[in-house]
Design an enzyme around this catalytic site. Sequence first.
Site, short mmCIF file in Angstrom:
data_model
loop_
_atom_site.label_atom_id
_atom_site.label_comp_id
_atom_site.label_asym_id
_atom_site.label_seq_id
_atom_site.Cartn_x
_atom_site.Cartn_y
_atom_site.Cartn_z
CB CYS A 88 4.68 2.38 7.73
SG CYS A 88 4.41 3.56 6.47
CG LEU A 89 6.86 1.23 1.56
CD1 LEU A 89 5.97 1.41 0.36
CD2 LEU A 89 8.01 0.10 1.58
CG HIS A 113 -0.69 1.40 7.43
ND1 HIS A 113 0.51 0.78 7.92
CD2 HIS A 113 0.02 1.76 6.09
CE1 HIS A 113 0.68 1.48 8.54
NE2 HIS A 113 1.15 2.25 7.08
CD GLU A 114 -0.82 2.20 2.83
OE1 GLU A 114 -0.50 3.73 2.88
OE2 GLU A 114 0.28 1.48 3.20
CD GLN A 125 3.71 6.09 2.48
OE1 GLN A 125 2.64 5.45 2.32
NE2 GLN A 125 4.89 4.73 3.34
CG HIS A 168 0.36 7.08 5.48
ND1 HIS A 168 1.53 7.56 6.26
CD2 HIS A 168 0.62 6.30 5.51
CE1 HIS A 168 2.43 6.61 6.61
NE2 HIS A 168 1.89 5.47 5.86
N GLY A 208 0.94 -1.27 0.01
CA GLY A 208 -0.32 -0.08 -0.01
C GLY A 208 1.11 1.72 0.03
#
Length: 161
Positions: free
Chosen positions: A90-91, A132-133, A52, A136, A47
Site C-alpha cells: 500500500c502507498l 483493498h481500496e 489516502q 480505505h 489503486g
Amino acid sequence: MKEILINPDKRLRKKSRPITVQDLKHGKHDELIKEMKEIMLAKDGIGLAAPQINEHVRLIIVNTKDGIVVFCNPEITSQSWKKEVDEEGCLSVPNVTGLVKRNYQITVSAKKPSGEPFETTAKGLFSRVIQHEIDHLDGILFIDKAKKIFKKNHEREDEKH
C-alpha cells in the site's frame, strides 16, 4: 500535488462520507479524480482511495489494463465463497507487504463521475485491489487483515556475505 498520508496517521482511520449525486452531476469531484490519477500513476500504484490523500469521500480509482476505472460510492453487492491469499502492499504503508485473504470474485455497484450508476464483476487482482481500496473508505488498512507481514529491507539477511 497532494501528499499521500502514511501510517500511523490517524486520518487514515477516518470513515469516508458518501458523495451526493448532486456533487457528481456538478463535477464537484472532477479535480480530485484528476489529481488522484496523477498521484497513483506517479507513485506506480494500481489503486488509490480518496482518504489516502486526506479527502474523506467514498471515491476510489483502480488502474486496469483497459485504463483507470473510477468508483464513486462503491458497494460490494456479492462475493464468491472462494477466497485467495496473496501479497499486498500500500502507498500509505511503505516498505511493508502482507499476506491477505480476500474474495476471489466480487460484484460492485458504484456511480461513475457523471453520477450514472454502473455495476462490474471483478476477479483475481482486480477484485483484490477494489476490496483493498474500499477498506480505505472504512478506515481499514491491509495490515489489519494480513496474516503475515513482511518489512522490505534494503539488504536481506541471506545476502550479507
